[in-house]
Write an enzyme that holds these catalytic residues in place. Sequence first.
Site, PDB file in Angstrom:
ATOM      1  N   ARG A 109     -10.878  -6.477 -11.623  1.00 36.27           N
ATOM      2  CA  ARG A 109     -11.403  -5.275 -10.948  1.00 36.27           C
ATOM      3  C   ARG A 109     -12.920  -5.167 -11.131  1.00 36.27           C
ATOM      4  O   ARG A 109     -13.640  -4.771 -10.218  1.00 36.27           O
ATOM      5  CB  ARG A 109     -10.726  -4.016 -11.495  1.00 36.27           C
ATOM      6  CG  ARG A 109      -9.232  -3.976 -11.238  1.00 36.27           C
ATOM      7  CD  ARG A 109      -8.891  -3.504  -9.861  1.00 36.27           C
ATOM      8  NE  ARG A 109      -9.238  -2.114  -9.650  1.00 36.27           N
ATOM      9  CZ  ARG A 109      -8.919  -1.434  -8.537  1.00 36.27           C
ATOM     10  NH1 ARG A 109      -8.272  -2.032  -7.553  1.00 36.27           N
ATOM     11  NH2 ARG A 109      -9.256  -0.179  -8.406  1.00 36.27           N
ATOM     12  N   TYR A 146       0.812  -1.219   0.000  1.00 38.47           N
ATOM     13  CA  TYR A 146       0.000   0.000   0.000  1.00 38.47           C
ATOM     14  C   TYR A 146       0.849   1.274   0.000  1.00 38.47           C
ATOM     15  O   TYR A 146       0.380   2.323   0.466  1.00 38.47           O
ATOM     16  CB  TYR A 146      -0.957  -0.006   1.197  1.00 38.47           C
ATOM     17  CG  TYR A 146      -2.149  -0.930   1.018  1.00 38.47           C
ATOM     18  CD1 TYR A 146      -3.013  -0.788  -0.073  1.00 38.47           C
ATOM     19  CD2 TYR A 146      -2.428  -1.941   1.932  1.00 38.47           C
ATOM     20  CE1 TYR A 146      -4.109  -1.627  -0.245  1.00 38.47           C
ATOM     21  CE2 TYR A 146      -3.526  -2.786   1.770  1.00 38.47           C
ATOM     22  CZ  TYR A 146      -4.363  -2.617   0.673  1.00 38.47           C
ATOM     23  OH  TYR A 146      -5.453  -3.445   0.505  1.00 38.47           O
ATOM     24  N   GLU A 192       2.924  -6.287  -7.546  1.00 33.50           N
ATOM     25  CA  GLU A 192       2.281  -7.027  -6.457  1.00 33.50           C
ATOM     26  C   GLU A 192       2.565  -8.526  -6.551  1.00 33.50           C
ATOM     27  O   GLU A 192       2.762  -9.190  -5.535  1.00 33.50           O
ATOM     28  CB  GLU A 192       0.771  -6.736  -6.467  1.00 33.50           C
ATOM     29  CG  GLU A 192       0.498  -5.288  -6.081  1.00 33.50           C
ATOM     30  CD  GLU A 192      -0.920  -4.820  -6.347  1.00 33.50           C
ATOM     31  OE1 GLU A 192      -1.761  -5.640  -6.781  1.00 33.50           O
ATOM     32  OE2 GLU A 192      -1.195  -3.621  -6.137  1.00 33.50           O
ATOM     33  N   ASN A 199     -13.657  -3.983   2.775  1.00 32.52           N
ATOM     34  CA  ASN A 199     -14.228  -4.292   1.451  1.00 32.52           C
ATOM     35  C   ASN A 199     -13.771  -5.637   0.879  1.00 32.52           C
ATOM     36  O   ASN A 199     -13.786  -5.853  -0.334  1.00 32.52           O
ATOM     37  CB  ASN A 199     -13.985  -3.128   0.480  1.00 32.52           C
ATOM     38  CG  ASN A 199     -12.509  -2.845   0.246  1.00 32.52           C
ATOM     39  OD1 ASN A 199     -11.643  -3.532   0.794  1.00 32.52           O
ATOM     40  ND2 ASN A 199     -12.223  -1.853  -0.574  1.00 32.52           N
ATOM     41  N   THR A 254     -14.253   0.251  -5.294  1.00 35.97           N
ATOM     42  CA  THR A 254     -13.511   0.239  -4.020  1.00 35.97           C
ATOM     43  C   THR A 254     -14.440   0.549  -2.851  1.00 35.97           C
ATOM     44  O   THR A 254     -14.379  -0.106  -1.812  1.00 35.97           O
ATOM     45  CB  THR A 254     -12.377   1.284  -4.065  1.00 35.97           C
ATOM     46  OG1 THR A 254     -11.508   0.952  -5.150  1.00 35.97           O
ATOM     47  CG2 THR A 254     -11.588   1.289  -2.771  1.00 35.97           C
TER      48      THR A 254
END
Length: 157
Positions: A94, A56, A135, A121, A100
């Site tokens: 996504r 993050y 990632e 979430n 989000t």
Amino acid sequence: YGVPGTAQERTFIAVKPDGVQRGLVSDIIGRFERRGYKLVGLKLLVPSVGLAKEHYADLSSKPFFAGLVDYMTNGKAPVIGMVWEGPSVIKQGRVMLGATDPKAAGPGTIRGDYCLSIGRNICHGSDSAESAQKEISLWFGGKGEITNWTSNNAEWV
Ligand code: RTP
């Protein structure tokens, strides 16, 4: 493998601690499997603080950053990290997760079906080819942690 725009495109998808705690792992894996995507990496772990901060890093100046890192790393429940492969999997991953902020997520998406709070979430998905690459190597950097195998999805009758 992992080349954006090809059938071997790859993305990093995670079930966050609240999703694991709520028993949503099989549902989330099942949605990607039934769509026709191929699971090539899978692990259950309590991420280190260093891993969560790196994951993050873009959000490090946000007021919710410390709480987000604690939630991901405090071990009240683990995280499922996955690498999924297939056509347009970064973008479609996504789409399948939903917005989000779950209050803006449509029905039929994971967040739209199961949650309401942006801080809880349920899931994560890479938002671009660059993020996916970063990632995947962050969460699956070890040798042999990703498996190349042949599914029969390419050969429907
Ligand atoms: P994600 O990486 O988890 O898929 O989410 P995203 O890219 O769609 O959204 P991003 O802005 O990168 O936020 C990452 C995660 O931070 C948490 N968050 N909390 N106001 C808040 O409390 C807040 N805002 C964001 C969420 O868990 C979000 O998924």
